[in-house]
Design a protein around this motif. Structure first.
Motif, PDB file in Angstrom:
ATOM      1  N   LEU A 175       0.359   0.475 -11.939  1.00 43.79           N
ATOM      2  CA  LEU A 175       1.033   0.777 -10.666  1.00 43.79           C
ATOM      3  C   LEU A 175       0.609  -0.153  -9.528  1.00 43.79           C
ATOM      4  O   LEU A 175       1.463  -0.616  -8.760  1.00 43.79           O
ATOM      5  CB  LEU A 175       0.816   2.243 -10.289  1.00 43.79           C
ATOM      6  CG  LEU A 175       1.454   3.282 -11.223  1.00 43.79           C
ATOM      7  CD1 LEU A 175       1.218   4.704 -10.702  1.00 43.79           C
ATOM      8  CD2 LEU A 175       2.946   3.040 -11.387  1.00 43.79           C
ATOM      9  N   PRO A 176      -0.704  -0.476  -9.369  1.00 42.61           N
ATOM     10  CA  PRO A 176      -1.072  -1.434  -8.320  1.00 42.61           C
ATOM     11  C   PRO A 176      -0.400  -2.794  -8.502  1.00 42.61           C
ATOM     12  O   PRO A 176       0.035  -3.414  -7.529  1.00 42.61           O
ATOM     13  CB  PRO A 176      -2.597  -1.543  -8.451  1.00 42.61           C
ATOM     14  CG  PRO A 176      -3.010  -0.232  -9.042  1.00 42.61           C
ATOM     15  CD  PRO A 176      -1.899   0.129  -9.980  1.00 42.61           C
ATOM     16  N   THR A 192       3.704   8.675 -22.578  1.00 46.16           N
ATOM     17  CA  THR A 192       3.041   7.500 -22.034  1.00 46.16           C
ATOM     18  C   THR A 192       4.091   6.552 -21.483  1.00 46.16           C
ATOM     19  O   THR A 192       5.237   6.520 -21.955  1.00 46.16           O
ATOM     20  CB  THR A 192       2.222   6.779 -23.123  1.00 46.16           C
ATOM     21  OG1 THR A 192       3.098   6.410 -24.192  1.00 46.16           O
ATOM     22  CG2 THR A 192       1.108   7.672 -23.651  1.00 46.16           C
ATOM     23  N   MET A 193       3.703   5.784 -20.469  1.00 44.86           N
ATOM     24  CA  MET A 193       4.619   4.846 -19.835  1.00 44.86           C
ATOM     25  C   MET A 193       3.853   3.559 -19.557  1.00 44.86           C
ATOM     26  O   MET A 193       2.897   3.556 -18.791  1.00 44.86           O
ATOM     27  CB  MET A 193       5.161   5.448 -18.540  1.00 44.86           C
ATOM     28  CG  MET A 193       6.449   4.840 -18.036  1.00 44.86           C
ATOM     29  SD  MET A 193       7.058   5.717 -16.566  1.00 44.86           S
ATOM     30  CE  MET A 193       7.602   7.270 -17.277  1.00 44.86           C
ATOM     31  N   GLY A 194       4.271   2.487 -20.200  1.00 41.74           N
ATOM     32  CA  GLY A 194       3.606   1.193 -20.027  1.00 41.74           C
ATOM     33  C   GLY A 194       4.344   0.332 -19.024  1.00 41.74           C
ATOM     34  O   GLY A 194       5.418   0.675 -18.524  1.00 41.74           O
ATOM     35  N   ILE A 195       3.764  -0.841 -18.754  1.00 42.40           N
ATOM     36  CA  ILE A 195       4.363  -1.732 -17.771  1.00 42.40           C
ATOM     37  C   ILE A 195       5.727  -2.226 -18.210  1.00 42.40           C
ATOM     38  O   ILE A 195       6.637  -2.408 -17.391  1.00 42.40           O
ATOM     39  CB  ILE A 195       3.426  -2.925 -17.464  1.00 42.40           C
ATOM     40  CG1 ILE A 195       3.943  -3.686 -16.231  1.00 42.40           C
ATOM     41  CG2 ILE A 195       3.287  -3.854 -18.684  1.00 42.40           C
ATOM     42  CD1 ILE A 195       2.939  -4.660 -15.668  1.00 42.40           C
ATOM     43  N   SER A 225       0.831  -1.211   0.000  1.00 32.80           N
ATOM     44  CA  SER A 225       0.000   0.000   0.000  1.00 32.80           C
ATOM     45  C   SER A 225       0.865   1.260   0.000  1.00 32.80           C
ATOM     46  O   SER A 225       0.573   2.227  -0.726  1.00 32.80           O
ATOM     47  CB  SER A 225      -0.918  -0.018   1.224  1.00 32.80           C
ATOM     48  OG  SER A 225      -1.628   1.191   1.329  1.00 32.80           O
ATOM     49  N   GLU A 226       1.930   1.258   0.813  1.00 35.15           N
ATOM     50  CA  GLU A 226       2.830   2.418   0.874  1.00 35.15           C
ATOM     51  C   GLU A 226       3.611   2.576  -0.429  1.00 35.15           C
ATOM     52  O   GLU A 226       3.854   3.698  -0.886  1.00 35.15           O
ATOM     53  CB  GLU A 226       3.784   2.257   2.062  1.00 35.15           C
ATOM     54  CG  GLU A 226       3.077   2.360   3.408  1.00 35.15           C
ATOM     55  CD  GLU A 226       3.866   1.762   4.562  1.00 35.15           C
ATOM     56  OE1 GLU A 226       3.399   1.844   5.703  1.00 35.15           O
ATOM     57  OE2 GLU A 226       4.956   1.190   4.308  1.00 35.15           O
ATOM     58  N   ARG A 227       3.972   1.425  -1.034  1.00 34.07           N
ATOM     59  CA  ARG A 227       4.685   1.508  -2.320  1.00 34.07           C
ATOM     60  C   ARG A 227       3.801   2.121  -3.399  1.00 34.07           C
ATOM     61  O   ARG A 227       4.275   2.901  -4.235  1.00 34.07           O
ATOM     62  CB  ARG A 227       5.150   0.114  -2.749  1.00 34.07           C
ATOM     63  CG  ARG A 227       6.283  -0.445  -1.910  1.00 34.07           C
ATOM     64  CD  ARG A 227       6.950  -1.626  -2.586  1.00 34.07           C
ATOM     65  NE  ARG A 227       6.074  -2.780  -2.717  1.00 34.07           N
ATOM     66  CZ  ARG A 227       5.941  -3.747  -1.820  1.00 34.07           C
ATOM     67  NH1 ARG A 227       6.621  -3.677  -0.672  1.00 34.07           N
ATOM     68  NH2 ARG A 227       5.141  -4.779  -2.030  1.00 34.07           N
ATOM     69  N   LEU A 228       2.529   1.791  -3.370  1.00 37.92           N
ATOM     70  CA  LEU A 228       1.610   2.370  -4.358  1.00 37.92           C
ATOM     71  C   LEU A 228       1.553   3.887  -4.205  1.00 37.92           C
ATOM     72  O   LEU A 228       1.564   4.624  -5.205  1.00 37.92           O
ATOM     73  CB  LEU A 228       0.215   1.760  -4.199  1.00 37.92           C
ATOM     74  CG  LEU A 228      -0.866   2.278  -5.156  1.00 37.92           C
ATOM     75  CD1 LEU A 228      -0.444   2.077  -6.616  1.00 37.92           C
ATOM     76  CD2 LEU A 228      -2.204   1.599  -4.885  1.00 37.92           C
ATOM     77  N   GLN A 229       1.487   4.370  -2.972  1.00 37.23           N
ATOM     78  CA  GLN A 229       1.497   5.820  -2.753  1.00 37.23           C
ATOM     79  C   GLN A 229       2.791   6.450  -3.273  1.00 37.23           C
ATOM     80  O   GLN A 229       2.767   7.531  -3.874  1.00 37.23           O
ATOM     81  CB  GLN A 229       1.358   6.117  -1.261  1.00 37.23           C
ATOM     82  CG  GLN A 229       0.023   5.737  -0.660  1.00 37.23           C
ATOM     83  CD  GLN A 229      -0.038   6.119   0.817  1.00 37.23           C
ATOM     84  OE1 GLN A 229       0.006   7.310   1.171  1.00 37.23           O
ATOM     85  NE2 GLN A 229      -0.126   5.128   1.678  1.00 37.23           N
ATOM     86  N   LEU A 230       3.916   5.764  -3.037  1.00 35.78           N
ATOM     87  CA  LEU A 230       5.206   6.285  -3.506  1.00 35.78           C
ATOM     88  C   LEU A 230       5.256   6.340  -5.030  1.00 35.78           C
ATOM     89  O   LEU A 230       5.749   7.314  -5.611  1.00 35.78           O
ATOM     90  CB  LEU A 230       6.348   5.422  -2.962  1.00 35.78           C
ATOM     91  CG  LEU A 230       6.640   5.566  -1.470  1.00 35.78           C
ATOM     92  CD1 LEU A 230       7.536   4.438  -0.969  1.00 35.78           C
ATOM     93  CD2 LEU A 230       7.300   6.920  -1.180  1.00 35.78           C
ATOM     94  N   TRP A 231       4.743   5.285  -5.674  1.00 39.12           N
ATOM     95  CA  TRP A 231       4.716   5.286  -7.143  1.00 39.12           C
ATOM     96  C   TRP A 231       3.879   6.460  -7.664  1.00 39.12           C
ATOM     97  O   TRP A 231       4.295   7.183  -8.567  1.00 39.12           O
ATOM     98  CB  TRP A 231       4.138   3.968  -7.673  1.00 39.12           C
ATOM     99  CG  TRP A 231       5.109   2.822  -7.723  1.00 39.12           C
ATOM    100  CD1 TRP A 231       5.123   1.728  -6.917  1.00 39.12           C
ATOM    101  CD2 TRP A 231       6.195   2.662  -8.640  1.00 39.12           C
ATOM    102  NE1 TRP A 231       6.153   0.889  -7.252  1.00 39.12           N
ATOM    103  CE2 TRP A 231       6.825   1.431  -8.318  1.00 39.12           C
ATOM    104  CE3 TRP A 231       6.695   3.409  -9.684  1.00 39.12           C
ATOM    105  CZ2 TRP A 231       7.929   0.958  -9.017  1.00 39.12           C
ATOM    106  CZ3 TRP A 231       7.797   2.939 -10.390  1.00 39.12           C
ATOM    107  CH2 TRP A 231       8.399   1.731 -10.058  1.00 39.12           C
ATOM    108  N   TYR A 279       6.796  -6.077  -6.594  1.00 35.79           N
ATOM    109  CA  TYR A 279       8.210  -5.762  -6.371  1.00 35.79           C
ATOM    110  C   TYR A 279       8.403  -4.937  -5.102  1.00 35.79           C
ATOM    111  O   TYR A 279       7.826  -3.860  -4.949  1.00 35.79           O
ATOM    112  CB  TYR A 279       8.786  -5.011  -7.578  1.00 35.79           C
ATOM    113  CG  TYR A 279       8.727  -5.833  -8.848  1.00 35.79           C
ATOM    114  CD1 TYR A 279       9.642  -6.860  -9.066  1.00 35.79           C
ATOM    115  CD2 TYR A 279       7.732  -5.601  -9.802  1.00 35.79           C
ATOM    116  CE1 TYR A 279       9.574  -7.625 -10.223  1.00 35.79           C
ATOM    117  CE2 TYR A 279       7.657  -6.355 -10.954  1.00 35.79           C
ATOM    118  CZ  TYR A 279       8.577  -7.378 -11.158  1.00 35.79           C
ATOM    119  OH  TYR A 279       8.514  -8.157 -12.296  1.00 35.79           O
ATOM    120  N   GLU A 280       9.217  -5.491  -4.203  1.00 29.99           N
ATOM    121  CA  GLU A 280       9.528  -4.801  -2.948  1.00 29.99           C
ATOM    122  C   GLU A 280      10.663  -3.808  -3.188  1.00 29.99           C
ATOM    123  O   GLU A 280      11.815  -4.201  -3.352  1.00 29.99           O
ATOM    124  CB  GLU A 280       9.928  -5.817  -1.871  1.00 29.99           C
ATOM    125  CG  GLU A 280       8.799  -6.738  -1.449  1.00 29.99           C
ATOM    126  CD  GLU A 280       9.204  -7.656  -0.308  1.00 29.99           C
ATOM    127  OE1 GLU A 280      10.355  -7.524   0.169  1.00 29.99           O
ATOM    128  OE2 GLU A 280       8.381  -8.489   0.100  1.00 29.99           O
TER     129      GLU A 280
END
Length: 431
Positions: A370-371, A402-405, A349-355, A377-378
């Protein structure tokens, strides 16, 4: 002009006989506004007597020549001349001669202005240079640090320059507290540190806690690299408008006996009463566990740790130590910390906020990307910023917004390669 009046005062003072008294010239208001504190007549005179040679070279030489036109040696004036600077520079003895004359009690009284208990020394406004063993204490040259000179001459506070005498650089940040993503427990402890910085004067003075708690605040930030330790220190300085100086330990730690303590003492003296925050990054090398004494080297290393224990406990400012591993710090330090604040790797959850906070608003990314990456990935906050910077440069080169996976995965793979980690996608190793 203060210096013209000062010259008049000195000549007048030196020409009086035993029964006469020189007409006093009031210098008290000269520096009160600049220093933002009341100064006595004697304090103002001492400041002027120390400052004048930096502004008017040859000031004392001219006065001595006027008073003693036949020349000669005048040891009572004190003063020193450097091989690179030919004019006389005042010493403590110069002050005693001009303000105390032959009055023994007065000369002894004047020495207290140069003791460590006086605010001249505590605030590092001026001090007497050390002298060789056995030499009179007051024969040392009066030192005005660069910060003092700049303040007295221009009314501006000069920040210390990085160098051998102060091996530290100021930390700054453009980020704000909302950019710092940490777990609730860590944020709670950081908030306690913020409260101390904000209310410590009220706590110690108005609430009568000064006799029960030591001056200053000592905190240990422990956790992996890239989890926000340095950013937190920078944000504390930014919020409370306090300079944060990161100590360069490579310039502090010395293989020579006693040099490490000497280097550290220079830093603490410069920082005393300055309302600075001192930040020791990778503090393990300096504050590590004491070893079993098996050699002279071990004994001296342990003495360094003992010195540090005493020094940080008596320092009246904020000291923050940062370490990747709490267990590497000597237990004696652990007991003396006001706070031990853990910085852990962010969860999904915190990583998602950082992204989300790291991706520029001009970049378009599909909602599910992003989710998915946050769960898989940690990564630390610093690693996420590195990945976004890498991907943005690639996007600029492609002339796309644009930025894809696949773009993000490429950036993650590069970040993994730095630490020689195996990179997997969908359970398969990607080379």
């Amino acid at each position: 002009m203060p210096f013209k009046k000062l010259k008049q005062y000195i000549i007048q003072q030196c020409n009086v006989d035993d029964k006469a008294t020189a007409v006093p010239i009031d210098f008290r208001n000269t520096f009160s506004e600049i220093l933002q504190r009341d100064t006595t007549q004697e304090e103002a005179l001492i400041i002027l007597l120390a400052l004048v040679s930096h502004v008017t070279p040859g000031f004392y030489d001219q006065i001595i020549k006027e008073l003693h036109p036949d020349g000669g040696e005048f040891p009572e004036w004190g003063g020193v001349k450097d091989e690179h600077y030919r004019s006389m520079q005042p010493t403590g003895e110069t002050i005693q001669h001009l303000l105390g004359r032959e009055n023994i009690q007065k000369r002894l009284h004047l020495q207290h202005y140069f003791q460590t208990e006086h605010w001249f020394y505590k605030e590092q406004l001026l001090y007497i240079a050390p002298v060789k063993e056995g030499m009179p204490f007051m024969s040392g040259k009066i030192i005005l640090p660069p910060e003092t000179l700049n303040l007295l001459m221009y009314g501006e506070v000069l920040k210390p320059r990085f160098g051998p005498d102060f091996p530290a650089k100021e930390l700054t940040t453009l980020m704000d507290w909302e950019d710092l993503i940490l777990n609730d427990n860590t944020l709670l402890q950081i908030n306690q540190l913020r409260l101390w910085i904000k209310h410590q004067q009220t706590l110690r003075k108005d609430w009568d806690m000064a006799k029960r708690i030591a001056p200053g605040y000592r905190a240990l930030f422990c956790g992996p690299s890239g989890t926000g330790k340095t950013l937190t220190a920078s944000l504390l300085g930014k919020e409370f408008k306090k300079p944060v100086y990161r100590i360069d330990l490579s310039q502090v730690v010395s293989k020579y006996i006693g040099e490490t303590e000497k280097n550290l003492e220079n830093i603490f003296i410069r920082a005393e009463n300055k309302d600075w925050i001192l930040f020791f990054d990778e503090a393990d090398s300096l504050f590590g566990k004491r070893a079993t004494t098996r050699s002279a080297q071990d004994r001296f290393a342990n003495q360094s740790v003992s010195y540090l224990l005493q020094r940080i406990e008596n320092f009246n400012g904020v000291v923050i130590l940062a370490s990747n591993y709490k267990n590497n710090i000597d237990q004696a330090f652990i007991r003396r910390f006001n706070a031990i604040i853990p910085f852990t790797k962010p969860n999904a959850s915190e990583r998602l906020q950082l992204w989300k906070k790291s991706v520029p608003k001009t970049i378009i990314i599909e909602d599910e990307v992003l989710p998915e990456i946050s769960k898989t990935y940690e990564l630390t906050g610093a690693q996420i910023v590195n990945i976004i910077a890498y991907c943005c440069l690639q996007a600029i080169e492609r002339e796309e917004k644009t930025m894809g996976i696949q773009h993000l995965l490429e950036g993650i793979k590069v970040e993994f390669q730095k630490e020689e980690k195996i990179f997997k996608y969908n359970g398969k190793i990607v080379v």
